[in-house]
Motif scaffolding. Sequence first.
Motif, PDB file in Angstrom:
ATOM      1  N   THR A 193      -3.023  -5.900  -1.758  1.00 55.04           N
ATOM      2  CA  THR A 193      -4.463  -5.636  -1.896  1.00 55.04           C
ATOM      3  C   THR A 193      -5.007  -4.478  -1.160  1.00 55.04           C
ATOM      4  O   THR A 193      -6.110  -3.694  -1.281  1.00 55.04           O
ATOM      5  CB  THR A 193      -5.174  -7.006  -1.454  1.00 55.04           C
ATOM      6  N   LEU A 194      -4.595  -4.277   0.126  1.00 54.60           N
ATOM      7  CA  LEU A 194      -5.075  -3.512   1.078  1.00 54.60           C
ATOM      8  C   LEU A 194      -4.600  -2.026   0.662  1.00 54.60           C
ATOM      9  O   LEU A 194      -5.209  -0.923   1.106  1.00 54.60           O
ATOM     10  CB  LEU A 194      -4.743  -3.853   2.553  1.00 54.60           C
ATOM     11  N   VAL A 195      -3.454  -2.006   0.218  1.00 56.31           N
ATOM     12  CA  VAL A 195      -2.752  -0.716  -0.210  1.00 56.31           C
ATOM     13  C   VAL A 195      -3.309  -0.073  -1.511  1.00 56.31           C
ATOM     14  O   VAL A 195      -3.561   1.192  -1.623  1.00 56.31           O
ATOM     15  CB  VAL A 195      -1.209  -0.769  -0.112  1.00 56.31           C
ATOM     16  N   ASN A 196      -3.646  -1.030  -2.612  1.00 53.34           N
ATOM     17  CA  ASN A 196      -4.467  -0.629  -3.837  1.00 53.34           C
ATOM     18  C   ASN A 196      -5.467   0.422  -3.627  1.00 53.34           C
ATOM     19  O   ASN A 196      -6.288  -0.166  -2.857  1.00 53.34           O
ATOM     20  CB  ASN A 196      -4.835  -1.875  -4.512  1.00 53.34           C
ATOM     21  N   GLY A 197      -5.462   1.168  -4.230  1.00 56.51           N
ATOM     22  CA  GLY A 197      -6.673   2.091  -4.119  1.00 56.51           C
ATOM     23  C   GLY A 197      -6.546   3.090  -2.994  1.00 56.51           C
ATOM     24  O   GLY A 197      -7.237   4.375  -2.930  1.00 56.51           O
ATOM     25  N   ALA A 198      -5.359   3.267  -2.053  1.00 61.07           N
ATOM     26  CA  ALA A 198      -5.055   4.122  -1.053  1.00 61.07           C
ATOM     27  C   ALA A 198      -3.451   4.310  -1.134  1.00 61.07           C
ATOM     28  O   ALA A 198      -3.002   4.516   0.228  1.00 61.07           O
ATOM     29  CB  ALA A 198      -5.434   3.716   0.282  1.00 61.07           C
ATOM     30  N   TRP A 199      -2.837   4.181  -1.996  1.00 66.68           N
ATOM     31  CA  TRP A 199      -1.614   4.591  -2.087  1.00 66.68           C
ATOM     32  C   TRP A 199      -0.917   5.653  -1.518  1.00 66.68           C
ATOM     33  O   TRP A 199      -0.008   5.799  -0.564  1.00 66.68           O
ATOM     34  CB  TRP A 199      -0.767   3.920  -3.515  1.00 66.68           C
ATOM     35  N   TRP A 200      -1.409   6.765  -1.906  1.00 64.97           N
ATOM     36  CA  TRP A 200      -1.254   7.983  -1.520  1.00 64.97           C
ATOM     37  C   TRP A 200      -1.456   8.220  -0.116  1.00 64.97           C
ATOM     38  O   TRP A 200      -0.790   8.896   0.696  1.00 64.97           O
ATOM     39  CB  TRP A 200      -1.608   9.051  -2.377  1.00 64.97           C
ATOM     40  N   ARG A 201      -2.605   7.882   0.421  1.00 68.05           N
ATOM     41  CA  ARG A 201      -2.828   7.932   1.928  1.00 68.05           C
ATOM     42  C   ARG A 201      -1.937   7.323   2.646  1.00 68.05           C
ATOM     43  O   ARG A 201      -1.356   7.612   3.677  1.00 68.05           O
ATOM     44  CB  ARG A 201      -4.296   7.557   1.857  1.00 68.05           C
ATOM     45  N   THR A 202      -1.714   5.820   2.083  1.00 69.95           N
ATOM     46  CA  THR A 202      -0.608   5.171   3.072  1.00 69.95           C
ATOM     47  C   THR A 202       0.734   5.799   2.820  1.00 69.95           C
ATOM     48  O   THR A 202       1.394   5.972   4.067  1.00 69.95           O
ATOM     49  CB  THR A 202      -0.602   3.882   2.305  1.00 69.95           C
ATOM     50  N   LEU A 222      -1.821  -0.031  13.074  1.00 69.85           N
ATOM     51  CA  LEU A 222      -3.042   0.645  13.018  1.00 69.85           C
ATOM     52  C   LEU A 222      -3.751   1.120  11.813  1.00 69.85           C
ATOM     53  O   LEU A 222      -4.596   1.228  11.357  1.00 69.85           O
ATOM     54  CB  LEU A 222      -3.368   1.510  13.958  1.00 69.85           C
ATOM     55  N   LEU A 223      -2.552   1.267  10.766  1.00 67.49           N
ATOM     56  CA  LEU A 223      -2.794   1.724   9.484  1.00 67.49           C
ATOM     57  C   LEU A 223      -3.467   0.395   8.653  1.00 67.49           C
ATOM     58  O   LEU A 223      -4.092   0.454   8.029  1.00 67.49           O
ATOM     59  CB  LEU A 223      -1.479   2.039   8.690  1.00 67.49           C
ATOM     60  N   TYR A 224      -2.762  -0.615   9.118  1.00 67.91           N
ATOM     61  CA  TYR A 224      -3.258  -2.074   8.591  1.00 67.91           C
ATOM     62  C   TYR A 224      -4.777  -2.279   9.061  1.00 67.91           C
ATOM     63  O   TYR A 224      -5.866  -2.518   8.239  1.00 67.91           O
ATOM     64  CB  TYR A 224      -2.441  -3.285   9.207  1.00 67.91           C
ATOM     65  N   VAL A 225      -4.997  -2.013  10.164  1.00 68.07           N
ATOM     66  CA  VAL A 225      -6.417  -2.199  10.947  1.00 68.07           C
ATOM     67  C   VAL A 225      -7.336  -1.321  10.207  1.00 68.07           C
ATOM     68  O   VAL A 225      -8.491  -1.561   9.731  1.00 68.07           O
ATOM     69  CB  VAL A 225      -6.538  -1.875  12.431  1.00 68.07           C
ATOM     70  N   ASP A 226      -7.036   0.085   9.793  1.00 71.82           N
ATOM     71  CA  ASP A 226      -7.658   1.373   9.117  1.00 71.82           C
ATOM     72  C   ASP A 226      -8.085   0.482   7.690  1.00 71.82           C
ATOM     73  O   ASP A 226      -9.253   0.792   7.401  1.00 71.82           O
ATOM     74  CB  ASP A 226      -7.047   2.443   9.191  1.00 71.82           C
ATOM     75  N   ARG A 227      -7.021   0.061   7.231  1.00 70.14           N
ATOM     76  CA  ARG A 227      -7.354  -0.526   5.666  1.00 70.14           C
ATOM     77  C   ARG A 227      -8.330  -1.491   5.723  1.00 70.14           C
ATOM     78  O   ARG A 227      -9.033  -1.609   4.790  1.00 70.14           O
ATOM     79  CB  ARG A 227      -6.151  -0.652   5.161  1.00 70.14           C
ATOM     80  N   ARG A 228      -8.248  -2.355   6.718  1.00 69.70           N
ATOM     81  CA  ARG A 228      -9.329  -3.656   6.550  1.00 69.70           C
ATOM     82  C   ARG A 228     -10.542  -3.011   7.067  1.00 69.70           C
ATOM     83  O   ARG A 228     -11.572  -3.549   6.591  1.00 69.70           O
ATOM     84  CB  ARG A 228      -8.783  -4.417   7.445  1.00 69.70           C
ATOM     85  N   MET A 229     -10.725  -2.044   7.882  1.00 70.46           N
ATOM     86  CA  MET A 229     -12.061  -1.634   8.098  1.00 70.46           C
ATOM     87  C   MET A 229     -12.554  -0.780   6.981  1.00 70.46           C
ATOM     88  O   MET A 229     -13.891  -0.873   6.629  1.00 70.46           O
ATOM     89  CB  MET A 229     -11.986  -0.737   9.480  1.00 70.46           C
ATOM     90  N   ARG A 230     -11.751   0.018   6.312  1.00 74.33           N
ATOM     91  CA  ARG A 230     -12.408   0.823   5.192  1.00 74.33           C
ATOM     92  C   ARG A 230     -12.578  -0.305   3.914  1.00 74.33           C
ATOM     93  O   ARG A 230     -13.664  -0.149   3.396  1.00 74.33           O
ATOM     94  CB  ARG A 230     -11.263   1.891   4.840  1.00 74.33           C
ATOM     95  N   ALA A 231     -11.820  -1.161   3.688  1.00 75.33           N
ATOM     96  CA  ALA A 231     -11.919  -2.003   2.386  1.00 75.33           C
ATOM     97  C   ALA A 231     -12.795  -3.445   2.628  1.00 75.33           C
ATOM     98  O   ALA A 231     -13.392  -3.851   1.715  1.00 75.33           O
ATOM     99  CB  ALA A 231     -10.430  -2.459   1.886  1.00 75.33           C
TER     100      ALA A 231
END
Length: 327
Positions: free
Chosen positions: A224-233, A302-311
Amino acid sequence: MSETPGWSSPDQPNQPQQPPQPPPGYYAPPPPGAGPTIKPGVIPLRPLAVGEIVDGAITTMRRYPKLIIGAAAVVAAITQIIGLLVQLPFLNDVTALATLDPNAMTDEQIVEQLQSSVTGLLGGTLLGILPVLFGTVFLSGFVTVVVGHAVLGEPVTFAQAWEEFKPRLLPLVGATLLSGVLITVGLVFCLIPGVYLYVLFALVTPALVLERCGVGTAFGRSRTLVNGAWWRTFGVLLLTIVISMVISWIVSLPFGILGAAATGFSADPAAALSIGSLLLSTVGAIIASTITLPFSAAVTVLLYVDRRMRAEGMDIELQRAAGHGGL
């Protein structure tokens, strides 16, 4: 850290939900002057730039050196030494394979030697991978707990971090094995599916440890968190791998030179497999792993935290947990 409301997923019961807070622009942090930047710990509590993720990982290692570097050094030393001891009984098979001379043997002898050597090589490799795998799983989960505290600038001891992580160790081992199987299957059939699955499930560890959810739920959360931001991840993970490879090469190079010097810079393949050379390589691997393993784990958290802050607008929850009341 597990009690902090910000780590609970939006669909968990009895947790206040916040509407998503999309940052201005295309995955960019708020511009200067958009509001005060709250930074109680190693990162500002807002969507992060890539450089801030990398810097946050390095800062965490510097602020908690005994916990992170100390634990990484112990884990790296144990796993590398065990791996070396496990492979020593198969050293003769590996040496025989490296020094095989087809011109001096019949076809039957070549086939027999290849079968024996390859069997020993595979056996030593598989047995050597196991301690590294479990050591990496432990360290990634332990570092995840420490980074969770570091985000809010909270002090944490080894005992506290271990008590929080201990119930998640076995589920994390299971999740890692399952993820490894899925990625390997994807790589076997075609490189692209394997890479896609690797990125899609990159956030399983922080989701499982910080949200205290089940294995299946952790995979769903990562997807769920990676969907929509796969390339950035993918880009952040690739950058992390490149940085880790460069660090490993720089650290290992002197030990490789010392190993070659110890054998008189011999061109004989057997010389590179001598006990002395292997010991020096192991020391280099321990030092390199002490730096790269916690760095990679911290970047992932921190990538996980960033995705949760964005999404999911988790920055508001973290600001409240840090005692700033949110923006």
